[in-house]
Motif scaffolding. Structure first.
Motif, short mmCIF file in Angstrom:
data_model
loop_
_atom_site.label_atom_id
_atom_site.label_comp_id
_atom_site.label_asym_id
_atom_site.label_seq_id
_atom_site.Cartn_x
_atom_site.Cartn_y
_atom_site.Cartn_z
N ILE A 42 1.01 5.50 10.48
CA ILE A 42 1.51 5.48 9.11
C ILE A 42 2.49 4.32 8.95
N GLY A 43 2.23 3.48 7.97
CA GLY A 43 3.12 2.37 7.68
C GLY A 43 3.95 2.64 6.44
N LEU A 44 5.05 1.91 6.30
CA LEU A 44 5.96 2.09 5.17
C LEU A 44 5.53 1.19 4.02
N ALA A 45 5.17 1.79 2.88
CA ALA A 45 4.78 1.02 1.69
C ALA A 45 4.75 1.92 0.48
N ARG A 46 5.10 1.35 -0.66
CA ARG A 46 4.98 2.03 -1.94
C ARG A 46 3.60 1.75 -2.54
N PHE A 47 3.17 2.61 -3.45
CA PHE A 47 1.85 2.46 -4.05
C PHE A 47 1.67 1.09 -4.70
N LYS A 107 5.37 5.25 -12.46
CA LYS A 107 5.38 4.59 -13.77
C LYS A 107 4.10 3.78 -13.95
N PRO A 108 3.70 3.53 -15.20
CA PRO A 108 2.42 2.85 -15.46
C PRO A 108 2.26 1.51 -14.74
N ALA A 109 3.31 0.69 -14.72
CA ALA A 109 3.18 -0.64 -14.09
C ALA A 109 2.85 -0.53 -12.61
N GLU A 110 3.47 0.43 -11.92
CA GLU A 110 3.19 0.60 -10.50
C GLU A 110 1.78 1.12 -10.28
N ILE A 111 1.33 2.03 -11.14
CA ILE A 111 -0.03 2.55 -11.02
C ILE A 111 -1.04 1.42 -11.17
N ARG A 112 -0.89 0.61 -12.20
CA ARG A 112 -1.85 -0.48 -12.45
C ARG A 112 -1.84 -1.48 -11.30
N ALA A 113 -0.67 -1.79 -10.79
CA ALA A 113 -0.57 -2.74 -9.68
C ALA A 113 -1.30 -2.21 -8.45
N GLY A 114 -1.03 -0.97 -8.09
CA GLY A 114 -1.66 -0.40 -6.91
C GLY A 114 -3.16 -0.22 -7.04
#
Length: 201
Positions: A91-96, A121-128
């Motif tokens: 398991i590595g450390l990373a946000r969506f 939040k929407p921006a993070e969802i779209r980025a991931g």
């Protein structure tokens, strides 16, 4: 105050009988369903899984029981989970949202993201999602709950969005719904008949 995904959080929501909402048997059925769906469309056995927001990596053991030798890569934003299980469970450390830029040496037959997106939040969802689409060889299991669902469990920071919001976000990323929280990646588009898709957007 931001949520802290420490040992107390996982003890409460994944192990305490008053709060946990999923049983080990349910998890095994879910994993088997996702593997079968992916193998149906890929036409071969699943060889690799990326588990985003994996927490303590609970998908790893049932996946390896079904497909010994499978490459499991987990990612989570919890420093506790990575410190405790990172080496043993890969398991590595990373946000969506970091999936927009994060890449590995291969694409993944299955990408799992369960019980995560409705807290973002929407921006993070779209980025991931752009990264998921790019790294996906087969099927993504994106388990999300919406304003139309009766939701149990952790409601702190839960965003109650309409199903259409997620369907549009997934469609914009090139992900095609095929039922039971499963989405086909762009590389499988030619193998899918119109009526296999759960909903045409």
């Amino acid at each position: 105050m931001p949520k802290i995904y420490d040992r107390a959080y996982f003890d409460k929501w994944y192990r305490h009988p008053d709060h946990t909402v999923a049983s080990p048997a349910e998890l095994r059925r879910k994993v088997a369903m996702v593997v079968a769906q992916a193998e149906y469309y890929l036409g071969r056995q699943v060889r690799s899984v990326l588990d985003v927001g994996c927490g303590e990596g609970v998908w790893r053991a049932p996946l390896l029981k079904l497909r010994p030798g499978l490459l499991y890569q987990g990612l989570d934003a919890s420093e506790y989970a990575v410190a405790r299980y990172g080496r043993a469970r890969n398991i590595g450390l990373a946000r969506f949202g970091q999936l927009e830029y994060l890449r590995f040496d291969q694409r993944f037959d299955v990408i799992v993201c369960t019980d995560v997106l409705h807290y973002l939040k929407p921006a993070e969802i779209r980025a991931g999602l752009s990264g998921i689409s790019d790294m996906l060889e087969g099927v993504a299991f994106l388990e999300v709950f919406t304003s139309k669902d009766g939701v149990d469990g952790d409601m702190d920071g839960f965003h109650s969005r309409a199903p259409s919001w997620y369907l549009k976000a997934f469609n914009d990323a090139g992900l095609m719904p095929c039922g039971s929280h499963c989405y086909l990646g762009p590389r499988l588009e030619r193998r899918v008949a119109a009526l296999e898709r759960a909903q045409l957007v």
